[in-house]
Design a protein around this motif. Structure first.
Motif, PDB file in Angstrom:
ATOM      1  N   ASP A  30      76.610 108.407  -5.679  1.00  0.00           N
ATOM      2  CA  ASP A  30      76.605 108.719  -4.247  1.00  0.00           C
ATOM      3  C   ASP A  30      77.315 110.031  -3.940  1.00  0.00           C
ATOM      4  O   ASP A  30      76.946 110.746  -3.002  1.00  0.00           O
ATOM      5  N   LEU A  31      78.333 110.353  -4.739  1.00  0.00           N
ATOM      6  CA  LEU A  31      79.107 111.569  -4.491  1.00  0.00           C
ATOM      7  C   LEU A  31      78.447 112.826  -5.066  1.00  0.00           C
ATOM      8  O   LEU A  31      78.434 113.876  -4.422  1.00  0.00           O
ATOM      9  N   PHE A  32      77.886 112.700  -6.274  1.00  0.00           N
ATOM     10  CA  PHE A  32      77.463 113.900  -6.993  1.00  0.00           C
ATOM     11  C   PHE A  32      75.971 113.979  -7.317  1.00  0.00           C
ATOM     12  O   PHE A  32      75.486 115.046  -7.702  1.00  0.00           O
ATOM     13  N   PHE A  33      75.258 112.865  -7.190  1.00  0.00           N
ATOM     14  CA  PHE A  33      73.841 112.859  -7.553  1.00  0.00           C
ATOM     15  C   PHE A  33      73.029 112.173  -6.454  1.00  0.00           C
ATOM     16  O   PHE A  33      72.419 111.121  -6.659  1.00  0.00           O
ATOM     17  N   LEU A  36      69.558 110.680  -6.751  1.00  0.00           N
ATOM     18  CA  LEU A  36      69.362 109.402  -7.453  1.00  0.00           C
ATOM     19  C   LEU A  36      69.695 108.228  -6.545  1.00  0.00           C
ATOM     20  O   LEU A  36      70.202 107.200  -6.997  1.00  0.00           O
ATOM     21  N   ASN A  37      69.398 108.358  -5.272  1.00  0.00           N
ATOM     22  CA  ASN A  37      69.731 107.331  -4.284  1.00  0.00           C
ATOM     23  C   ASN A  37      69.105 105.977  -4.621  1.00  0.00           C
ATOM     24  O   ASN A  37      69.734 104.929  -4.424  1.00  0.00           O
ATOM     25  N   ASP A  38      67.851 105.992  -5.123  1.00  0.00           N
ATOM     26  CA  ASP A  38      67.187 104.727  -5.476  1.00  0.00           C
ATOM     27  C   ASP A  38      67.922 104.008  -6.602  1.00  0.00           C
ATOM     28  O   ASP A  38      68.024 102.773  -6.599  1.00  0.00           O
ATOM     29  N   VAL A  39      68.406 104.794  -7.573  1.00  0.00           N
ATOM     30  CA  VAL A  39      69.172 104.206  -8.678  1.00  0.00           C
ATOM     31  C   VAL A  39      70.461 103.595  -8.146  1.00  0.00           C
ATOM     32  O   VAL A  39      70.846 102.473  -8.510  1.00  0.00           O
ATOM     33  N   SER A 201      76.092 108.542  14.201  1.00  0.00           N
ATOM     34  CA  SER A 201      76.548 109.887  13.850  1.00  0.00           C
ATOM     35  C   SER A 201      75.409 110.705  13.253  1.00  0.00           C
ATOM     36  O   SER A 201      74.586 110.187  12.496  1.00  0.00           O
ATOM     37  N   SER A 202      75.397 111.993  13.576  1.00  0.00           N
ATOM     38  CA  SER A 202      74.386 112.888  13.010  1.00  0.00           C
ATOM     39  C   SER A 202      74.812 113.397  11.632  1.00  0.00           C
ATOM     40  O   SER A 202      73.985 113.761  10.810  1.00  0.00           O
ATOM     41  N   SER A 203      76.115 113.440  11.384  1.00  0.00           N
ATOM     42  CA  SER A 203      76.631 113.848  10.078  1.00  0.00           C
ATOM     43  C   SER A 203      77.346 112.656   9.464  1.00  0.00           C
ATOM     44  O   SER A 203      78.495 112.362   9.791  1.00  0.00           O
ATOM     45  N   ASN A 204      76.658 111.929   8.575  1.00  0.00           N
ATOM     46  CA  ASN A 204      77.173 110.621   8.189  1.00  0.00           C
ATOM     47  C   ASN A 204      77.414 110.433   6.697  1.00  0.00           C
ATOM     48  O   ASN A 204      77.553 109.306   6.237  1.00  0.00           O
ATOM     49  N   PHE A 205      77.473 111.516   5.899  1.00  0.00           N
ATOM     50  CA  PHE A 205      77.631 111.350   4.454  1.00  0.00           C
ATOM     51  C   PHE A 205      78.921 110.608   4.111  1.00  0.00           C
ATOM     52  O   PHE A 205      78.909 109.638   3.354  1.00  0.00           O
ATOM     53  N   ILE A 206      80.043 111.059   4.653  1.00  0.00           N
ATOM     54  CA  ILE A 206      81.329 110.460   4.320  1.00  0.00           C
ATOM     55  C   ILE A 206      81.397 109.006   4.775  1.00  0.00           C
ATOM     56  O   ILE A 206      81.926 108.141   4.072  1.00  0.00           O
ATOM     57  N   PHE A 207      80.825 108.706   5.950  1.00  0.00           N
ATOM     58  CA  PHE A 207      80.861 107.328   6.457  1.00  0.00           C
ATOM     59  C   PHE A 207      79.930 106.422   5.663  1.00  0.00           C
ATOM     60  O   PHE A 207      80.228 105.253   5.442  1.00  0.00           O
ATOM     61  N   SER A 208      78.802 106.978   5.223  1.00  0.00           N
ATOM     62  CA  SER A 208      77.889 106.221   4.369  1.00  0.00           C
ATOM     63  C   SER A 208      78.555 105.903   3.038  1.00  0.00           C
ATOM     64  O   SER A 208      78.409 104.795   2.499  1.00  0.00           O
TER      65      SER A 208
END
Length: 237
Positions: A30-33, A36-39, A201-208
């Motif tokens: 989740d942090l670096f790849f 590979l979200n499906d994996v 939120s429109s910017s949600n990477f950290i919360f996800s």
């Protein structure tokens, strides 16, 4: 320690080791790849399936109604996660929330089955219903644009989650099993707070990321609360 207890202890160590490896794996993905979200989703889903499989093993080795109730909770958790992880349409999200409501109700009845006190059970049930109705009325009259089926079931779910966290705190918190249970629901709440932020939120990477960071540990603590046997509870009262 009996032979059966020793076997259960080693199986628990194996369970923790596997879950730790899977947890670190999907966090790194989740942090670096991100591609590979499906994996990552498949690994996350496998962790919940493992909860169910290992708890079935422990139930076979040492049958308790408590473990059986958590097995049912994990079955509905697996159903919920399927719709929330692998589906993206609104109907699937509703199904996922409905089944998660069932999960919270199972944990509610499980706690009061283990710590049966009719007065406490009725107080908790009444407060859940009254608070749900009160907030629904508030939304209907003052926030009509938010009054829809999805928001209503999400509200009921979150109220039940909060009370499932509060019940072990208010009732015999000195019991180790209740502490484990309360902490599991506390992590569950942190996860769902981030779910809510992701949805608005429109910017949600950290919360996800935080959503999944808290989710598996919450499920592991709930699993462990079912592993703890009645003898251990009585020795710690």
């Amino acid at each position: 320690m009996t032979k059966k207890e020793l076997i259960q202890k080693y199986i628990l160590y194996i369970y923790f080791f596997i879950q730790f490896i899977l947890y670190i794996s999907f966090l790194i993905i989740d942090l670096f790849f991100v591609s590979l979200n499906d994996v990552s989703s498949s690994i996350k889903y496998s962790t919940i399936i493992l909860n169910l499989l290992f708890l079935i093993i422990f139930t076979i080795l040492d049958f308790k109604i408590d473990k059986l109730l958590v097995i049912f909770a994990f079955i509905f958790t697996i159903i919920s996660d399927y719709f929330l992880l692998f589906k993206s349409d609104n109907e699937s999200f509703i199904i996922g929330l409905i089944t998660f409501n069932i999960v919270q109700l199972i944990y509610f009845f499980r706690f009061h089955f283990l710590n049966f006190n009719l007065k406490k059970f009725l107080i908790s049930l009444s407060l859940r219903i009254i608070l749900s109705i009160f907030i629904i009325i508030i939304i209907y009259f003052f926030l009509p644009s938010y009054f829809n089926f999805l928001n209503i079931i999400a509200l009921i779910y979150f109220i039940n989650l909060i009370f499932n966290f509060l019940d072990p705190l208010i009732n015999d918190y000195k019991i180790r099993k209740n502490q484990i249970l309360a902490f599991g629901f506390f992590l569950f709440i942190l996860c769902d707070i981030n779910v809510g932020i992701v949805n608005i939120s429109s910017s949600n990477f950290i919360f996800s990321f935080l959503m999944r960071f808290f989710y598996l540990p919450s499920q592991i603590f709930l699993f462990y609360s079912a592993y703890m046997d009645d003898k251990y509870i009585k020795n710690n009262q």
